[in-house]
Design an enzyme around this catalytic site. Structure first.
Site, PDB file in Angstrom:
ATOM      1  N   GLY A 298       0.875  -1.118   0.147  1.00  0.00           N
ATOM      2  CA  GLY A 298      -0.022   0.090  -0.007  1.00  0.00           C
ATOM      3  C   GLY A 298       0.833   1.318   0.102  1.00  0.00           C
ATOM      4  N   ASN A 299       0.175   2.303   0.353  1.00  0.00           N
ATOM      5  CA  ASN A 299       1.168   3.720   0.435  1.00  0.00           C
ATOM      6  C   ASN A 299       0.469   4.513   1.415  1.00  0.00           C
ATOM      7  OD1 ASN A 299      -0.944   5.477  -0.857  1.00  0.00           O
ATOM      8  ND2 ASN A 299      -0.732   4.052  -2.527  1.00  0.00           N
ATOM      9  N   ARG A 300       0.897   5.536   1.719  1.00  0.00           N
ATOM     10  CA  ARG A 300       0.572   6.493   2.709  1.00  0.00           C
ATOM     11  C   ARG A 300      -0.418   7.446   2.332  1.00  0.00           C
ATOM     12  NH1 ARG A 300       4.188   9.809   4.565  1.00  0.00           N
ATOM     13  NH2 ARG A 300       5.725   9.809   2.804  1.00  0.00           N
TER      14      ARG A 300
END
Ligand code: PMT
Length: 398
Positions: free
Chosen positions: A208-210
């Site tokens: 995923g990412n932030r």
């Protein structure tokens, strides 16, 4: 507030009904006409006389309509009179009846006969709000484009503190004005994506990412405020949907692509603010990968590029992409503008901790197919969303 409106105010039986009197007063102060309709149980919480005096109009109430026999077609007359129908407070029972389309009293038959925007201000104990049944009804109503004012977190009638408190009358009045439309994007459909995507590695892990979703949610809120029918396709985030927005939750890039394609043809403007994962594990493990199995080799597969595929699905829509860059902002943004066939590419520097990912603020440069780039200095995402919509709207109305 907005132009003078004819507001039908439905009041159902909850302790928050006492705030409805204040709402009537506020709406009247704003120049609006108000007619109140009380459910049977609402009269135990607020008196018809109070509302009659504050609204300056006769109050619809079950006992009176039954006694006089005047209830026959009154729901049709009332529905035709109102420009906005607002139910505040909306108990869990009334939400269920609205979602199911039941017409077993004056308020619900009026809602069925009413063709304009519906605003609900839920109020209930947090357990009742969280219940799966309640949430399913809320989801149904949201999908139909019903506007939600609250609920909010705060002290509840039980003395506990939690989610389920009715929004304050000022907020409800604001949502009523927004729902009444007449905004510059009335009649237009805007599709916004927000948040990250999660690509499963195994049942407990993902790539995923932030992204927090804040930028995309601010854009969706702005579109709705301007009167657009707004569809928000959201990755996994912890944010409440802005009022009046139709929200579709997804997890992976491929789910996001399906949801976007399903609605792209209806959209006049598509804003891809989501941080879509470019890669996913080719095969998610069915069971949790254990340390004892040694270092796993995770083979990746490429995800579809949703934005790059949109022109084929929505040939007439204005397309907006975002570019999350850590270096060579201008060069990368211009390349993406071309390669992805977008009309606007909004570039932000994601190496900075004071803007972009997770922050309340953002600072961007907007590259355009037509015209010079526009720099928008650091500001709250809600304000930035408004500035961006000024640019998008100019292109929409060209
Ligand atoms: O969510 P926040 O915490 O508020 O943070 C906001 C943000 C930094 C996520 C946002 O402002 C932002 O930059 N969003 C785009 C992030 C991104 O994926 O950038 P990109 O440069 O990798 O992609 C370019 C464009 O193509 C984007 O519009 C993206 O949605 C789209 N894309 C990317 C990959 C892919 N497989 N499909 C796509 O459609």
């Amino acid at each position: 507030m907005s132009r003078p409106l004819r507001v039908l105010l439905g009041i159902s039986g909850g302790i928050a009904a006492y705030k409805s009197a204040e709402l009537v007063r506020l709406l009247r102060k704003g120049g609006h006409e108000v007619r109140c309709a009380l459910t049977r149980s609402a009269v135990s919480f607020v008196t018809p006389l109070t509302l009659e005096v504050l609204s300056g109009q006769r109050v619809y109430q079950e006992e009176y309509l039954a006694a006089t026999g005047s209830g026959e077609e009154e729901h049709i007359t009332a529905a035709a009179w109102g420009e906005v129908l607002c139910v505040a407070p909306a108990t869990t029972h009334v939400l269920a009846r609205l979602a199911l389309g039941l017409g077993d009293d004056f308020l619900t038959t009026t809602a069925l006969a009413f063709a304009g925007p519906l605003v609900v201000a839920p109020a209930m104990h947090s357990e009742m709000w969280r219940k799966e049944a309640t949430q399913q009804h809320v989801e149904t109503l949201r999908r139909r484009g019903v506007w939600f004012a609250g609920p909010v977190e705060g002290p509840l009638a039980s003395g506990e503190v939690g989610m389920g408190r009715m929004a304050e009358p000022e907020e409800i009045a604001r949502v009523i004005a927004a729902a009444a439309g007449g905004g510059p994007l009335a009649g237009r459909t805007v599709l916004v994506t927000a948040g990250p995507t999660h690509e499963p590695v195994d049942p407990v892990r993902f790539l995923g990412n932030r992204s927090s979703g804040r930028m995309g949610f601010a854009l969706a809120a702005e579109a709705a405020r301007r009167g657009a029918r707004t569809i928000l396709v959201a990755g996994p985030v912890e944010l409440a949907a802005p009022p009046g927005v139709i929200r579709i939750d997804v997890t992976t890039a491929r789910e996001m692509e399906r949801a976007v394609h399903e609605h792209a043809a209806e959209a006049d403007l598509i804003v891809m603010a989501a941080a879509v994962a470019d890669f996913r594990p080719r095969q998610a493990a069915e069971r949790k990968i254990k340390k004892e199995q040694g270092l796993p080799a995770i083979e990746l597969a490429e995800n579809p590029d949703i934005l790059a595929g949109l022109r084929a699905v929505a040939p007439r829509a204005v397309l907006v992409g975002f570019a999350a860059e850590t270096h060579d902002l201008e060069r990368n943004a211009r390349t993406k503008l071309e390669r992805k066939g977008a009309d606007f590419l909004v570039a932000n520097d994601v190496s900075r901790s004071d803007i972009a990912f997770g922050s309340g603020d953002n600072e961007v440069t907007v590259y355009r197919r037509e015209g010079e780039p526009v720099f928008l200095s650091r500001r709250p995402k809600s304000e930035l969303a408004a500035s961006l919509f000024d640019l998008f709207a100019a292109r929409l109305f060209r």
